[in-house]
Design an enzyme around this catalytic site. Sequence first.
Site, PDB file in Angstrom:
ATOM      1  N   TYR A 163     -47.191 137.523  37.897  1.00 47.15           N
ATOM      2  CA  TYR A 163     -48.656 137.620  37.431  1.00 47.15           C
ATOM      3  C   TYR A 163     -48.691 138.527  36.166  1.00 47.15           C
ATOM      4  CZ  TYR A 163     -50.719 134.498  40.968  1.00 47.15           C
ATOM      5  OH  TYR A 163     -50.842 133.464  41.742  1.00 47.15           O
ATOM      6  N   LYS A 231     -40.350 138.500  50.125  1.00 46.53           N
ATOM      7  CA  LYS A 231     -39.408 137.532  50.187  1.00 46.53           C
ATOM      8  C   LYS A 231     -37.989 138.346  49.836  1.00 46.53           C
ATOM      9  CE  LYS A 231     -38.026 133.219  50.626  1.00 46.53           C
ATOM     10  NZ  LYS A 231     -37.929 132.659  52.001  1.00 46.53           N
ATOM     11  N   ASP A 282     -42.173 133.334  54.287  1.00 46.90           N
ATOM     12  CA  ASP A 282     -42.242 131.999  54.812  1.00 46.90           C
ATOM     13  C   ASP A 282     -42.518 132.095  56.218  1.00 46.90           C
ATOM     14  OD1 ASP A 282     -39.885 132.842  54.191  1.00 46.90           O
ATOM     15  OD2 ASP A 282     -38.741 131.054  54.826  1.00 46.90           O
ATOM     16  N   ASP A 306     -51.520 135.721  46.838  1.00 43.02           N
ATOM     17  CA  ASP A 306     -52.403 134.583  46.218  1.00 43.02           C
ATOM     18  C   ASP A 306     -52.384 133.565  47.438  1.00 43.02           C
ATOM     19  OD1 ASP A 306     -53.905 133.232  44.756  1.00 43.02           O
ATOM     20  OD2 ASP A 306     -52.586 132.879  43.192  1.00 43.02           O
TER      21      ASP A 306
END
Length: 418
Positions: A163, A231, A282, A306
């Site tokens: 971002y 992640k 996840d 987000d």
Amino acid sequence: MDKPAFKLFTPPQEGEKITLNSDGTLNVPDRPIIPYIEGDGIGPDIWRAAMPVFNAAVKKVFGDKKKIVWFKIEAGEVAGKKYGTVLPDEVFDIIRYYRVAIKGPLTTPVGGGYRSLNVTMRQKLDLYACVRPVRYFEGVPAPVKHPEWVDMIVFRENTEDVYAGIEWEKGTEEAKKVIEFLKKELGVTKIREDSGIGIKPISEFATKRLMRMAINWAIKYNKPSVTIVHKGNIMKYTEGAFMKWAYEVAIQEFRDKIVTEAEIKEGKSAEGKIIIKDRITDAMFQQVLLRPKEYDVIITPNLNGDYLSDAIVAQVGGLGLAPGSNIGDGIALFEPTHGTAPKYAGLDKVNPGSLILSGAFMFQYLGWDEVKKVIEDAVATTIKQGYVTYDLARLREDAHEVKCSEFGMKIVENIEKM
Ligand code: NAP
């Protein structure tokens, strides 16, 4: 900071500015001046409903001893028309000077040189944490069996990650140069010539300050755990490093207050300590759905955050009642999480709940926790009574559909009855 010379907006005569104590905490006077931006589209509608709620709640708790002195400033379409710029520099000066502000949604002008006004504001003011508390209000139609088990607060990094806006379109000179550099200088062979390129920076500095904020929150509000969501199994030197640096802050700076999940497995006691855990993104999406009670404070990089914050908000019934904020060191900007919904502008129809609860969260940030509680309790009562705007009414058979302003008035009535 000396008082800047304001030209476009005149501060109120009464009231005082919020200052910082030497330990970085806020020093909030009894009559703090709070700048606010109504915003575009439905902005004026939701403000007309929310302002009386804020004032009634402060009066309920403090009588005449304290009150907010509101200072209206402008950004977005209104400012564009009046001042020739949608984000006058003075807006930044004023928010920096008064430290705590609240805004409605802003339209990002198409082709106006901005990726997003909101992102620009966050970056210019270094509001490095997007903080979203999520809880359930009884009577809100929710898609899960136990929405009341959700009581989480997400600290999402606001300034870095994909971002940061460092990206180049396929085929441009810049994209070609970057690809050539990566191939020639760094031996990267896997990039196709027709790729767009985005860069994902995640720094030790930005990660550590976010983790500090999250742990301090957990300490202040007696939260049992802080979970680092990342992640890092795939992106080792960005997301993986985020996890590593976050643990470092916990262990090096808060040793006597925390215990890690790994240490508990080795037999260490969690008694009276905040548990620091980490989850792969996840897996976390499943965890918040299946075992929400196990999660309290969450910290995560920008992109994960987000997605994850919207997903958690969906569990309790969606964005209509989700407060939002962007917080830096001694500076904060509160805002609803929805946009300007232009098709409803001026119809006195939409749900002002997100702005009202953003205001409640602002009061908590000011240390006026009782005001926050009064607002949340009155919102809860109003929804339980069945008075809801169209968005919730269409999902409830027992609803009395009310207008945006009427919803605000019902909340005020419930505050006055307390
Ligand atoms: P949006 O304004 O959030 O509206 C999308 C839909 O969400 C609306 O049509 C409505 O759904 C529902 N909705 C939004 N706010 C609501 C409320 N207060 N009460 C009830 N329902 C509500 O998203 P968008 O249409 O994608 O964006 C419009 C503009 O807002 C764009 O210019 C965008 O840049 C801007 N934006 C600003 C912010 C911000 O300032 N923070 C955030 C997001 C978007 P139904 O039609 O189903 O009733």
